[in-house]
Design a protein around this motif. Structure first.
Motif, PDB file in Angstrom:
ATOM      1  N   LYS A 136      15.192  30.778  14.082  1.00  0.00           N
ATOM      2  CA  LYS A 136      14.376  31.514  15.051  1.00  0.00           C
ATOM      3  C   LYS A 136      14.431  30.796  16.390  1.00  0.00           C
ATOM      4  CE  LYS A 136      10.933  32.968  11.573  1.00  0.00           C
ATOM      5  NZ  LYS A 136      11.486  32.209  10.443  1.00  0.00           N
ATOM      6  N   ASP A 137      14.503  31.547  17.465  1.00  0.00           N
ATOM      7  CA  ASP A 137      14.550  30.899  18.779  1.00  0.00           C
ATOM      8  C   ASP A 137      13.213  30.282  19.152  1.00  0.00           C
ATOM      9  OD1 ASP A 137      12.985  33.094  19.488  1.00  0.00           O
ATOM     10  OD2 ASP A 137      14.545  34.066  20.680  1.00  0.00           O
ATOM     11  N   HIS A 138      12.121  30.670  18.475  1.00  0.00           N
ATOM     12  CA  HIS A 138      10.795  30.125  18.789  1.00  0.00           C
ATOM     13  C   HIS A 138      10.320  29.083  17.767  1.00  0.00           C
ATOM     14  CE1 HIS A 138       9.980  33.569  16.072  1.00  0.00           C
ATOM     15  NE2 HIS A 138       9.038  32.773  15.588  1.00  0.00           N
ATOM     16  N   LEU A 139      11.223  28.609  16.917  1.00  0.00           N
ATOM     17  CA  LEU A 139      10.818  27.681  15.859  1.00  0.00           C
ATOM     18  C   LEU A 139      10.129  26.439  16.415  1.00  0.00           C
ATOM     19  CD1 LEU A 139      10.926  26.977  12.782  1.00  0.00           C
ATOM     20  CD2 LEU A 139      13.072  25.779  13.277  1.00  0.00           C
ATOM     21  N   PHE A 140      10.574  25.961  17.573  1.00  0.00           N
ATOM     22  CA  PHE A 140      10.072  24.701  18.122  1.00  0.00           C
ATOM     23  C   PHE A 140       8.967  24.900  19.163  1.00  0.00           C
ATOM     24  CE2 PHE A 140      14.646  24.592  17.253  1.00  0.00           C
ATOM     25  CZ  PHE A 140      14.678  23.676  16.216  1.00  0.00           C
ATOM     26  N   GLU A 141       8.532  26.126  19.352  1.00  0.00           N
ATOM     27  CA  GLU A 141       7.537  26.409  20.377  1.00  0.00           C
ATOM     28  C   GLU A 141       6.262  25.600  20.141  1.00  0.00           C
ATOM     29  OE1 GLU A 141       5.108  30.290  22.141  1.00  0.00           O
ATOM     30  OE2 GLU A 141       6.885  30.570  20.891  1.00  0.00           O
ATOM     31  N   ASN A 142       5.862  24.838  21.161  1.00  0.00           N
ATOM     32  CA  ASN A 142       4.663  23.985  21.136  1.00  0.00           C
ATOM     33  C   ASN A 142       4.745  22.831  20.145  1.00  0.00           C
ATOM     34  OD1 ASN A 142       3.276  25.463  23.146  1.00  0.00           O
ATOM     35  ND2 ASN A 142       2.674  26.992  21.632  1.00  0.00           N
ATOM     36  N   ALA A 143       5.907  22.640  19.549  1.00  0.00           N
ATOM     37  CA  ALA A 143       6.084  21.487  18.656  1.00  0.00           C
ATOM     38  C   ALA A 143       6.493  20.271  19.495  1.00  0.00           C
ATOM     39  CB  ALA A 143       7.157  21.778  17.615  1.00  0.00           C
ATOM     40  N   TYR A 144       6.257  19.087  18.962  1.00  0.00           N
ATOM     41  CA  TYR A 144       6.704  17.878  19.641  1.00  0.00           C
ATOM     42  C   TYR A 144       8.195  17.670  19.365  1.00  0.00           C
ATOM     43  CZ  TYR A 144       1.913  16.662  20.754  1.00  0.00           C
ATOM     44  OH  TYR A 144       0.636  16.672  21.253  1.00  0.00           O
ATOM     45  N   TYR A 145       8.907  17.338  20.429  1.00  0.00           N
ATOM     46  CA  TYR A 145      10.342  17.054  20.327  1.00  0.00           C
ATOM     47  C   TYR A 145      10.521  15.635  20.855  1.00  0.00           C
ATOM     48  CZ  TYR A 145      15.302  18.454  20.105  1.00  0.00           C
ATOM     49  OH  TYR A 145      16.632  18.577  19.781  1.00  0.00           O
ATOM     50  N   LEU A 160      19.262  16.579  29.372  1.00  0.00           N
ATOM     51  CA  LEU A 160      19.152  17.083  28.000  1.00  0.00           C
ATOM     52  C   LEU A 160      17.929  17.974  27.842  1.00  0.00           C
ATOM     53  CD1 LEU A 160      20.121  17.164  25.083  1.00  0.00           C
ATOM     54  CD2 LEU A 160      18.860  15.038  24.657  1.00  0.00           C
ATOM     55  N   LYS A 161      16.821  17.584  28.463  1.00  0.00           N
ATOM     56  CA  LYS A 161      15.614  18.415  28.409  1.00  0.00           C
ATOM     57  C   LYS A 161      15.876  19.801  28.988  1.00  0.00           C
ATOM     58  CE  LYS A 161      12.044  14.802  28.728  1.00  0.00           C
ATOM     59  NZ  LYS A 161      10.953  14.265  29.596  1.00  0.00           N
ATOM     60  N   GLN A 162      16.663  19.855  30.074  1.00  0.00           N
ATOM     61  CA  GLN A 162      16.981  21.146  30.670  1.00  0.00           C
ATOM     62  C   GLN A 162      17.770  22.019  29.700  1.00  0.00           C
ATOM     63  OE1 GLN A 162      16.138  22.756  33.610  1.00  0.00           O
ATOM     64  NE2 GLN A 162      14.618  21.104  33.615  1.00  0.00           N
ATOM     65  N   TRP A 163      18.718  21.414  28.995  1.00  0.00           N
ATOM     66  CA  TRP A 163      19.481  22.184  28.007  1.00  0.00           C
ATOM     67  C   TRP A 163      18.561  22.697  26.894  1.00  0.00           C
ATOM     68  CZ3 TRP A 163      23.751  24.508  28.606  1.00  0.00           C
ATOM     69  CH2 TRP A 163      24.781  23.987  29.390  1.00  0.00           C
ATOM     70  N   LEU A 164      17.556  21.917  26.553  1.00  0.00           N
ATOM     71  CA  LEU A 164      16.661  22.258  25.433  1.00  0.00           C
ATOM     72  C   LEU A 164      15.389  22.963  25.883  1.00  0.00           C
ATOM     73  CD1 LEU A 164      16.968  18.904  23.450  1.00  0.00           C
ATOM     74  CD2 LEU A 164      18.143  21.063  22.952  1.00  0.00           C
ATOM     75  N   ALA A 169       9.346  23.318  23.582  1.00  0.00           N
ATOM     76  CA  ALA A 169       8.752  22.199  22.862  1.00  0.00           C
ATOM     77  C   ALA A 169       8.096  21.231  23.850  1.00  0.00           C
ATOM     78  CB  ALA A 169       9.815  21.474  22.043  1.00  0.00           C
ATOM     79  N   LYS A 170       7.286  20.328  23.314  1.00  0.00           N
ATOM     80  CA  LYS A 170       6.655  19.275  24.108  1.00  0.00           C
ATOM     81  C   LYS A 170       7.481  17.999  23.915  1.00  0.00           C
ATOM     82  CE  LYS A 170       2.109  21.244  23.049  1.00  0.00           C
ATOM     83  NZ  LYS A 170       0.815  20.999  22.352  1.00  0.00           N
ATOM     84  N   PHE A 171       8.173  17.577  24.956  1.00  0.00           N
ATOM     85  CA  PHE A 171       9.070  16.432  24.833  1.00  0.00           C
ATOM     86  C   PHE A 171       8.307  15.114  24.971  1.00  0.00           C
ATOM     87  CE2 PHE A 171      11.910  19.860  26.190  1.00  0.00           C
ATOM     88  CZ  PHE A 171      12.884  19.765  25.208  1.00  0.00           C
ATOM     89  N   LEU A 172       8.627  14.174  24.097  1.00  0.00           N
ATOM     90  CA  LEU A 172       8.077  12.828  24.142  1.00  0.00           C
ATOM     91  C   LEU A 172       9.225  11.831  24.110  1.00  0.00           C
ATOM     92  CD1 LEU A 172       5.141  12.913  21.520  1.00  0.00           C
ATOM     93  CD2 LEU A 172       4.927  12.860  24.013  1.00  0.00           C
ATOM     94  N   SER A 283     -11.239  15.101  13.255  1.00  0.00           N
ATOM     95  CA  SER A 283     -10.967  14.796  14.655  1.00  0.00           C
ATOM     96  C   SER A 283      -9.528  15.133  15.058  1.00  0.00           C
ATOM     97  CB  SER A 283     -11.217  13.303  14.934  1.00  0.00           C
ATOM     98  OG  SER A 283     -10.197  12.493  14.352  1.00  0.00           O
ATOM     99  N   LEU A 284      -8.680  15.464  14.074  1.00  0.00           N
ATOM    100  CA  LEU A 284      -7.280  15.756  14.376  1.00  0.00           C
ATOM    101  C   LEU A 284      -7.153  17.097  15.090  1.00  0.00           C
ATOM    102  CD1 LEU A 284      -5.634  14.683  10.985  1.00  0.00           C
ATOM    103  CD2 LEU A 284      -5.834  13.340  13.081  1.00  0.00           C
ATOM    104  N   PRO A 285      -6.154  17.241  15.971  1.00  0.00           N
ATOM    105  CA  PRO A 285      -5.949  18.517  16.666  1.00  0.00           C
ATOM    106  C   PRO A 285      -5.707  19.645  15.669  1.00  0.00           C
ATOM    107  CG  PRO A 285      -4.625  16.778  17.656  1.00  0.00           C
ATOM    108  CD  PRO A 285      -5.180  16.217  16.385  1.00  0.00           C
ATOM    109  N   VAL A 286      -6.346  20.776  15.914  1.00  0.00           N
ATOM    110  CA  VAL A 286      -6.248  21.900  14.980  1.00  0.00           C
ATOM    111  C   VAL A 286      -5.041  22.770  15.280  1.00  0.00           C
ATOM    112  CG1 VAL A 286      -7.401  23.988  14.140  1.00  0.00           C
ATOM    113  CG2 VAL A 286      -8.740  21.922  14.611  1.00  0.00           C
ATOM    114  N   ARG A 287      -4.774  23.029  16.563  1.00  0.00           N
ATOM    115  CA  ARG A 287      -3.752  24.001  16.927  1.00  0.00           C
ATOM    116  C   ARG A 287      -2.411  23.367  17.264  1.00  0.00           C
ATOM    117  NH1 ARG A 287      -6.270  28.860  18.393  1.00  0.00           N
ATOM    118  NH2 ARG A 287      -4.174  29.720  18.514  1.00  0.00           N
ATOM    119  N   SER A 288      -2.343  22.026  17.243  1.00  0.00           N
ATOM    120  CA  SER A 288      -1.092  21.358  17.602  1.00  0.00           C
ATOM    121  C   SER A 288      -0.164  21.270  16.402  1.00  0.00           C
ATOM    122  CB  SER A 288      -1.373  19.945  18.136  1.00  0.00           C
ATOM    123  OG  SER A 288      -2.157  19.994  19.301  1.00  0.00           O
ATOM    124  N   LYS A 289       1.139  21.285  16.681  1.00  0.00           N
ATOM    125  CA  LYS A 289       2.133  21.075  15.637  1.00  0.00           C
ATOM    126  C   LYS A 289       2.425  19.592  15.529  1.00  0.00           C
ATOM    127  CE  LYS A 289       4.506  25.539  16.039  1.00  0.00           C
ATOM    128  NZ  LYS A 289       5.809  26.204  16.257  1.00  0.00           N
TER     129      LYS A 289
END
Length: 367
Positions: A136-145, A160-164, A169-172, A283-289
């Motif tokens: 899926k093209d949205h598999l990584f949406e809002n996930a940490y990369y 690389l971030k531009q390519w991805l 995703a949220k890049f770290l 206390s953990l984030p509920v909506r975060s991946k």
């Protein structure tokens, strides 16, 4: 952006990255290579990739970016093969492995003092399903990369971030050692513990068949990750074994401490054990991946009539609500059973519950 991208390994992750890049950069050309020719053919027929590379060399020689999306042990072999191929001077190579120390050490050995830029990568997303047909093209949406570059490759991280960027995703950018320690705590050790719980139940089941009969609901949920690919997890724990050995010692100490307070009948200490765990978990984030993919379940009572399940799935499909999996939990008199529907997004479950409730289905978020 213009360029040629080679995806090596066309499973769920590799296929989803290909789709995300195609969505954001339609002018780019996506090439695919996989030792499993069926996956390669499927990827081409589903338009996940633009071209099939008949060999690793064929695809690698022309690529501006090479993404390695194979199991870790196979990835090391591919990296060694790539080091024997004449690559473009400005090529970027990245991977998708969930352990980084071994991969990064090998990359440094192979491409030190060359024009090849290797940037470690770990997209923290996944699914119950596998294979390129589930991409899926949205598999990584809002996930940490997570990206783990060497100091000398930091200058090309933004490229690389531009390519991805199409992953949304949220890049770290994280130190390699820190990555493997953190993923050991929140992903690798939990997989070991979940598998241990299931193996304990399996052994006890030989003495009492009621265990398997009743091991549904909560037990299935807390051990869901034990159904992950055994070969893949063998490779992962092997590559992160130094961290995991330390963490297993700490886990053993934690359980032994609880065993001691239980033997003493220390009511206060037992209460603190559960209360401290509840406080931290709440206390953990509920909506975060996070490192382990989250799945959202909805339980639906379905009448025992022909086409009942199809009616539910068709209703969801007509409203563009994607489901991950279905499971009939139990039979009841007058009912086909409780239909457990898995969603990969919290919003999809909320939309499904609202829709099904409107159509007079009885639903709940817990079994």
């Amino acid at each position: 952006m213009h360029g040629k991208i080679l995806i090596v390994g066309l499973g769920l992750i590799g296929g989803s990255l290909a789709l995300a890049i195609k969505k954001q950069h339609p002018e780019a050309r996506i090439y695919g290579y996989d030792v499993n020719t069926n996956e390669l053919t499927t990827a081409k027929s589903l338009h996940v990739i633009d071209e099939e590379a008949t060999s690793l060399r064929e695809g690698a020689e022309i690529a501006d970016v090479i993404i390695l999306s194979t199991p870790v042990l196979q990835m090391e072999k591919v990296m060694k093969q790539l080091s024997q191929i004449e690559l473009k001077n400005d090529v970027i190579i990245t991977d998708t492995g969930s352990t980084k120390i071994g991969i990064m050490k090998l990359a440094e050995q192979l491409w030190h003092d060359t024009n090849v830029t290797f940037i470690g990568g770990h997209p923290m997303a996944g699914s119950h399903k596998s294979g390129v047909e589930s991409a899926k093209d949205h598999l990584f949406e809002n996930a940490y990369y997570v990206l783990t570059p060497y100091n000398h490759s930091l200058t090309r991280v933004d490229e690389l971030k531009q390519w991805l960027r199409g992953t949304n995703a949220k890049f770290l950018v994280v130190d390699t050692e820190e990555h493997d320690y953190v993923t050991g705590v929140i992903s690798h050790l939990p997989h070991i513990i979940a598998s241990g719980l299931v193996n304990l139940a399996r052994k006890e089941d030989e003495r009492n068949p009621l265990i398997k009969m009743l091991a549904a609901g909560g037990f299935r949920d807390i051990t869901r990750i034990a159904s992950s690919n055994p070969q893949m997890w063998k490779d992962i724990v092997f590559h992160n074994r130094s961290n995991l050995l330390r963490l297993l010692n700490k886990w053993t100490e934690e359980i032994e401490k609880f065993q001691q307070v239980l033997e003493r009948g220390d009511d206060l200490a037992i209460s603190h054990f559960f209360a401290d765990a509840k406080e931290y978990r709440d206390s953990l984030p509920v909506r975060s991946k996070g490192a382990i993919p989250a799945y959202y379940d909805l339980y639906v009572d379905v009448l025992d009539v022909p086409g009942a399940i199809a009616k539910v799935t068709t209703l969801l499909a007509e409203h563009g609500i994607s489901i991950t999996n279905l499971h009939i939990m139990e039979n009841r008199k007058g009912l086909l059973g409780v239909l457990q529907i898995n969603f990969s997004k919290h919003d999809d479950r909320s939309k499904a519950q609202t829709l099904l409730t409107y159509h007079n289905y009885k639903t709940c978020e817990t079994a």
